[in-house]
Design a protein around this motif. Structure first.
Motif, short mmCIF file in Angstrom:
data_model
loop_
_atom_site.label_atom_id
_atom_site.label_comp_id
_atom_site.label_asym_id
_atom_site.label_seq_id
_atom_site.Cartn_x
_atom_site.Cartn_y
_atom_site.Cartn_z
N LEU A 226 9.39 0.03 -11.51
CA LEU A 226 10.76 0.52 -11.68
C LEU A 226 11.62 -0.46 -12.47
N SER A 227 11.41 -1.74 -12.24
CA SER A 227 12.17 -2.75 -12.99
C SER A 227 11.84 -2.68 -14.47
N TYR A 228 10.56 -2.47 -14.77
CA TYR A 228 10.16 -2.34 -16.18
C TYR A 228 10.76 -1.09 -16.82
N LEU A 229 10.69 0.06 -16.11
CA LEU A 229 11.24 1.30 -16.65
C LEU A 229 12.75 1.18 -16.86
N THR A 230 13.43 0.54 -15.93
CA THR A 230 14.89 0.36 -16.07
C THR A 230 15.22 -0.54 -17.24
N LYS A 231 14.43 -1.60 -17.43
CA LYS A 231 14.68 -2.50 -18.55
C LYS A 231 14.40 -1.81 -19.89
#
Length: 706
Positions: A226-231
């Motif tokens: 999720l952190s990667y998708l948000t970034k």
């Protein structure tokens, strides 16, 4: 002149020394007032080498354990699991591995001494117990690593809470993770540092896939993804709040549910493994107590019957112990790293092992091969089919030789019992006196002379033994009845000894039990499959949570959702993987095949929603009920966990207490009752015979009277 110069030099040195002392005291007073002296002492204390350091001792113990054969195997197992938790921290991995192994040995060594003291008279039971300790030490180590993993899971809750605050401050995912991960004292900080490095790397997708393989738990995988998708795609405002923070809150709620589930499972299963193993330690004490209180039971406990019950009890205990571990492991997401080159692989790679296993393994693309592969997938087994068949062959061969030598040992025990037991009538309660034992052993030693002489001679008769006895000095002056009784006793012993040899049907029994043992690993897979099926509802609810987090992210599609589900799947991993591989050739058809590969209705409904999102409606609309009925699904998830834990606890307690029940009922109560009844009946028969003989003698004497 020279003396005057020496005096001046000494006076100057003395004055300088006095000035240094005065300056020291003045500086000491000034620094004490300012607190500088205290700080310097603290710095010195921190740099001083301690006389004893637990970490240094652990490092030295690690090097020692690595050189000891047998123990180094457990050390490698610990390393494989600790390497996942402590990313690239070799010092901490060695420290924790040495501490866990040391604590396990501290517990095991006293148990080993106790086993040796209690079973030193029974070599076979002693060897079985010592082998059984191998599994106990693995349980201790696995439990210690599980505690570390649970500690990380609890740290993640505080970690995510701090990230929420940091995200409000920086408004950048990677900066928030970096700021919170600066606490070097927490294990979760290392995971945060690794996720930060992934997000700022040149190839984040590739690094993320690598991290998925080594993450300690699925919640860190979700957080990293999720952190990667948000970034990459940016954050969105949904219902007046950050979508990233809402998803972070969803993950936190999932972790809280998981922590409660693990704590309840630990409470339900605490001590069950040791309760299942404890009966083995009580075999010898119970036997000694029964023989000391009821001497007539020695025929059972020191004969073939006692040995058979002992072996059955050991086998049942071993099976129950393994089943409890399977049930307990099924309730946790903790998984250890699979050994790259286990002993099964070494056997299969040998020339002889390869030929034997290849003869037994089903041919490629046959019905049997597909059946075994499907069973392994349903059971979530990480073994290869070759390793399964190595287990089957090894178990089969081991069972055959164990049963073969068990029959030989039974015959030897029966013969040894005849040669060593006092030759006297049984007492229903208590033991013989010391004088009676001495007399009985004298009779036994004399009987052994005739047993050695006629052993193996099937043509010997009781009359021949009577003639031998009459000529012996031991029975000099004995009555005819006493000689006849002694001959009958010796003849009975001789018949028993001559019958104690390995017979053909015992070989058939050994082969039959070997075939049963050959099926053992397959039955274990069926049991594991059954336990996995109990957890299907929980896994589908995890899928719902993942979909709810992904469906509101821009540019998300059904294929990406399937890839996420595959990443976190356990029970449904095989059909989902097949669907992902076939997705490019036709999305609808691949999902339709996914529906056909499973029979669990809630999962089928989930797939049907994915089919609707492929062609007809957006993903958000296809799964709108997940968002609107979030509270209902959370309560349902908690209720499902309660029912799952209740089922596992019921099965676990039944299996865990089974060896203890068998010990007291099958090894103590039933032998006491049956042998007691038989001894009582035998005593009544003897009394009736004596009464009948006395009556006949009285009648004869009356008839002969004038």
């Amino acid at each position: 002149m020279g003396n005057n110069i020496l005096i001046y030099l000494m006076g100057g040195a003395g004055a300088l020394f006095v000035l240094v002392l005065i300056a020291y005291f003045i500086l000491h007073q000034i620094m004490s007032k300012n607190g500088d002296l205290k700080k310097i002492k603290q710095l010195q204390q921190g740099t001083k080498e301690q006389k004893f350091s637990s970490q240094i001792l652990s490092q030295k113990l690690y090097l020692i354990y690595r050189k000891i054969p047998g123990i180094n195997r457990y050390l490698k197992k610990l390393r494989r699991r600790l390497e996942i938790i402590n990313l690239e921290d070799e010092y901490l991995i060695r420290t924790q591995a040495a501490k866990i192994l040391t604590k396990s040995l501290i517990i095991i060594l006293p148990i080993t001494l106790l086993i040796i003291l209690l079973t030193k008279s029974d070599i076979m039971l002693l060897l079985i117990l010592l082998i059984f300790e191998i599994f106990i030490i693995e349980t201790l180590m696995s439990g210690a690593v599980d505690k570390i993993d649970n500690k990380i899971l609890k740290q993640q809750i505080d970690f995510f809470a701090e990230i929420r605050h940091a995200y409000h401050e920086y408004n950048m995912v990677e900066e928030a993770i970096y700021a919170v991960s600066q606490n070097d004292e927490l294990e979760i900080s290392r995971q945060g540092d690794r996720i930060y490095e992934i997000l700022v790397s040149d190839e984040p997708e590739e690094e993320l896939e690598k991290y998925y393989d080594i993450a300690p738990n699925s919640y860190l995988k979700e957080f990293a993804g999720l952190s990667y998708l948000t970034k990459e795609f940016g954050d969105r405002t949904v219902d007046g709040g950050s979508l990233y923070l809402k998803n972070l809150n969803n993950i936190t709620q999932e972790m809280q549910i998981e922590i409660l589930k693990r704590e309840k499972l630990d409470y339900v299963f605490q001590s069950l493994s040791f309760i299942a193993a404890a009966p083995i330690l009580l075999i010898d004490p119970i036997k000694n107590w029964a023989v000391s209180q009821f001497s007539f039971t020695s025929t059972f406990y020191e004969g073939k019957g006692g040995l058979i019950v002992q072996v059955l009890l050991v086998i049942i205990t071993f099976i129950c112990y393994m089943l409890i571990r399977k049930i307990k492991d099924n309730g946790s997401n903790v998984t250890g790293g699979q050994e790259e080159n286990p002993w099964q692989s070494k056997i299969y790679s040998s020339a002889l092992g390869n030929k034997i296993i290849n003869l037994l393994i089903p041919k490629k693309n046959t019905k049997e091969e597909r059946k075994i592969n499907k069973l392994m997938k349903d059971a979530a087994s990480k073994s290869k089919i070759e390793w399964i068949y190595v287990n089957r062959v090894v178990t089969c061969v081991a069972a055959f030789f164990v049963v073969f030598f068990l029959f030989i040992q039974m015959h030897n025990m029966a013969i040894n019992y005849v040669y060593t037991q006092p030759s006297a009538d049984f007492n229903i309660v208590g033991q013989m006196s010391a004088a009676d034992v001495i007399k009985a052993m004298e009779i036994t030693n004399d009987d052994n002379i005739y047993l050695d002489k006629y052993r193996g001679n099937t043509d010997v008769t009781q009359d021949m033994i009577v003639k031998e006895i009459k000529n012996s000095s031991f029975y000099k002056g004995a009555t005819a009845d006493a000689v006849t009784a002694a001959a009958a006793r010796i003849y009975g012993k001789l018949q028993t000894i001559n019958k104690e040899y390995f017979q053909w049907f015992e070989l058939l029994i050994a082969f039959a039990l070997a075939i049963v043992a050959y099926q053992g690993p397959i039955w274990m897979l069926y049991f594991q499959k059954r336990m996995r099926q109990m957890a299907m509802e929980d896994e589908v609810m995890q899928f719902q949570t993942i979909i709810m987090m992904l469906m509101k992210i821009e540019r998300i599609n059904v294929e990406m959702i399937l890839e996420w589900l595959e990443r976190y799947a356990n029970i449904f991993k095989s059909p989902i993987t097949k669907c992902v591989n076939n997705y490019e050739s036709g999305a609808w058809e691949a999902l339709e095949e996914l529906k056909n590969d499973t029979t669990y209705q809630p999962f089928i409904r989930l797939v049907e929603s994915l089919q609707a999102a492929v062609e007809r409606i957006p993903i958000v609309e296809a799964f709108d009920e997940l968002d609107t009925e979030r509270a209902y699904y959370q309560e349902k998830r908690k209720d499902a966990n309660e029912r799952l834990i209740s089922k596992q606890g019921l099965i676990g307690r039944g299996i865990g207490f089974a060896p203890m029940i068998i010990l007291f009922v099958g090894y103590l109560i039933i032998p006491l009752v049956l042998i007691g009844i038989m001894s009582t009946m035998q005593s009544f028969s003897s009394m009736q015979s004596m009464t009948g003989g006395a009556t006949v003698q009285s009648v004869t004497s009356l008839q002969g009277a004038p």
